[in-house]
Design a protein around this motif. Structure first.
Motif, PDB file in Angstrom:
ATOM      1  N   GLU A  13       0.951  -1.233   0.142  1.00 13.73           N
ATOM      2  CA  GLU A  13      -0.048   0.155  -0.060  1.00 13.73           C
ATOM      3  C   GLU A  13       0.931   1.327  -0.073  1.00 13.73           C
ATOM      4  O   GLU A  13       0.408   2.196  -0.576  1.00 13.73           O
ATOM      5  N   THR A  14       1.965   1.400   0.860  1.00 17.13           N
ATOM      6  CA  THR A  14       2.936   2.360   0.648  1.00 17.13           C
ATOM      7  C   THR A  14       3.574   2.737  -0.425  1.00 17.13           C
ATOM      8  O   THR A  14       3.407   3.904  -0.853  1.00 17.13           O
ATOM      9  N   ASN A  15       3.797   1.615  -1.110  1.00 13.92           N
ATOM     10  CA  ASN A  15       4.528   1.946  -2.635  1.00 13.92           C
ATOM     11  C   ASN A  15       3.279   2.240  -3.434  1.00 13.92           C
ATOM     12  O   ASN A  15       3.783   3.085  -4.566  1.00 13.92           O
ATOM     13  N   ILE A  16       2.205   1.761  -3.648  1.00 12.64           N
ATOM     14  CA  ILE A  16       1.289   2.061  -4.625  1.00 12.64           C
ATOM     15  C   ILE A  16       0.870   3.083  -4.363  1.00 12.64           C
ATOM     16  O   ILE A  16       0.335   4.140  -5.397  1.00 12.64           O
ATOM     17  N   ASN A  17       0.721   3.950  -2.920  1.00 12.86           N
ATOM     18  CA  ASN A  17       0.414   5.236  -2.667  1.00 12.86           C
ATOM     19  C   ASN A  17       1.319   6.142  -3.423  1.00 12.86           C
ATOM     20  O   ASN A  17       0.965   7.176  -3.965  1.00 12.86           O
ATOM     21  N   THR A  18       2.629   5.672  -3.432  1.00 17.10           N
ATOM     22  CA  THR A  18       3.731   6.620  -3.975  1.00 17.10           C
ATOM     23  C   THR A  18       3.305   6.674  -5.317  1.00 17.10           C
ATOM     24  O   THR A  18       3.493   7.778  -6.147  1.00 17.10           O
ATOM     25  N   LEU A  19       2.893   5.331  -6.213  1.00 15.91           N
ATOM     26  CA  LEU A  19       2.756   5.475  -7.652  1.00 15.91           C
ATOM     27  C   LEU A  19       1.428   6.381  -7.783  1.00 15.91           C
ATOM     28  O   LEU A  19       1.482   6.905  -8.926  1.00 15.91           O
ATOM     29  N   GLU A  20       0.500   6.277  -7.059  1.00 20.73           N
ATOM     30  CA  GLU A  20      -0.724   6.934  -7.218  1.00 20.73           C
ATOM     31  C   GLU A  20      -0.281   8.589  -7.429  1.00 20.73           C
ATOM     32  O   GLU A  20      -0.720   9.253  -8.226  1.00 20.73           O
ATOM     33  N   GLU A  21       0.627   9.205  -6.459  1.00 23.08           N
ATOM     34  CA  GLU A  21       0.993  10.343  -6.486  1.00 23.08           C
ATOM     35  C   GLU A  21       1.701  10.736  -7.470  1.00 23.08           C
ATOM     36  O   GLU A  21       1.588  11.872  -8.021  1.00 23.08           O
ATOM     37  N   LEU A  22       2.736   9.909  -7.861  1.00 21.67           N
ATOM     38  CA  LEU A  22       3.441  10.042  -9.134  1.00 21.67           C
ATOM     39  C   LEU A  22       2.349  10.266 -10.406  1.00 21.67           C
ATOM     40  O   LEU A  22       2.836  11.012 -11.313  1.00 21.67           O
ATOM     41  N   SER A  23       1.518   9.284 -10.569  1.00 23.75           N
ATOM     42  CA  SER A  23       0.741   9.313 -11.768  1.00 23.75           C
ATOM     43  C   SER A  23       0.144  10.504 -11.668  1.00 23.75           C
ATOM     44  O   SER A  23      -0.402  11.163 -12.811  1.00 23.75           O
ATOM     45  N   GLN A  24      -0.453  11.105 -10.609  1.00 24.56           N
ATOM     46  CA  GLN A  24      -1.391  12.241 -10.442  1.00 24.56           C
ATOM     47  C   GLN A  24      -0.425  13.693 -10.864  1.00 24.56           C
ATOM     48  O   GLN A  24      -0.873  14.355 -11.747  1.00 24.56           O
TER      49      GLN A  24
END
Length: 293
Positions: A77-88
């Motif tokens: 979840e921590t890493n995927i949250n990072t990916l979500e922020e990068l994608s945004q």
């Protein structure tokens, strides 16, 4: 029926032995604090007790397994949250880049940021935990994605963990779960190239990159929701396992632990019975026909 002296002696010795066995059994129970010290004490209860102990051990292991899976889910979840922020952030930059009124210097700034965000996304997808790649499926010693060709180099297999009787859950996510395909990176490269040197394909390239990124962003959001759902489901499973352990321990206590008040009563009764048997045996054994002459 005539009872001979030898038969009488055998009967009395058997009675004395039975009383001694009963007395020793009570002494052992009081010294150990347990009603069952040997299978022979109560074979049915002993077998049931073994089943209960296995149930307790199994469910305690399930609880540890659930905690391990939840810990892994938190890490994902921590890493995927990072990916979500990068994608945004990528989405915002691509929208800015589509503005045809931007000057060369502004586009150059967007290019630098997009390149940086792309590299950070690749680094996150190749994240490790204790030497194992997180998103490489079961091929934990191979990076999830080639940072040059964008080829997926791990696999899409899952590791499973037992969290209940005949119940298993996946304890890993793959790169395909997260971004679907490598199109996001190839389309980003095309958009970056157009921002650096615009051609007639400028609008199409940035449009494709935006669409690819939005698809990835949607996949990531759905995955985050799924992780939360899995975590909550495991919480419920853990509570069920805790309840099962509590019930089994309660029954185990009732079967195994000694009631000292009851044991004291049995001890007194056994001692009285033993003393009475000894006196009876001594009195009858001492009788002789000469006493009656």
């Amino acid at each position: 029926m005539r009872v001979t002296d030898s038969q009488f002696n055998a009967i009395m010795q058997r009675a004395l032995m039975d009383n001694n066995i009963r007395l020793n059994r009570v002494f052992e129970q009081m010294s150990t604090g347990k009603k069952l010290n040997h299978l022979s004490d109560d074979p049915i209860a002993a077998v049931r007790l073994e089943g209960l102990k296995k149930n307790i051990s199994d469910n305690q292991q399930y609880q540890r397994n659930i905690e391990n899976v939840q810990s892994q889910l938190t890490r994902y979840e921590t890493n995927i949250n990072t990916l979500e922020e990068l994608s945004q952030q990528i989405n915002e930059l691509l929208l800015q880049g589509k503005n045809g009124a931007l000057d060369t210097e502004s586009r150059a700034g967007i290019v630098l940021e997009l390149k940086s965000l792309k590299e950070e996304m690749l680094t996150t997808l190749n994240q490790k935990n204790e030497g194992s790649y997180l998103f490489s499926g079961t091929d934990i010693f191979t990076a999830a994605i080639d940072t040059t060709t964008y080829a997926f180099t791990g696999n899409n297999d899952y590791r499973q963990t037992k969290v209940g009787d005949d119940q298993y859950v996946n304890n890993n996510l793959t790169i395909t779960d997260v971004i679907g395909s490598n199109v996001i990176f190839t389309s980003l490269d095309s958009a970056i190239a157009e921002l650096e040197a615009p051609t007639v394909g400028f609008e199409a390239a940035l449009g494709t990159a935006l669409e690819s990124n939005q698809q990835v962003h949607q996949t990531i959001l759905e995955l985050l929701t799924d992780i939360g759902s899995q975590y909550n489901s495991l919480d419920r499973q853990k509570e069920t396992s805790i309840d099962m352990v509590f019930f089994a321990e309660t029954v185990t206590t009732s079967l195994e632990e000694l009631d000292y008040a009851e044991a004291s009563t049995e001890l007194n009764q056994s001692m009285i019975a033993l003393e009475a048997t000894q006196k009876t045996f001594a009195r009858i054994a001492g009788i002789s026909l000469f006493d009656l002459i």
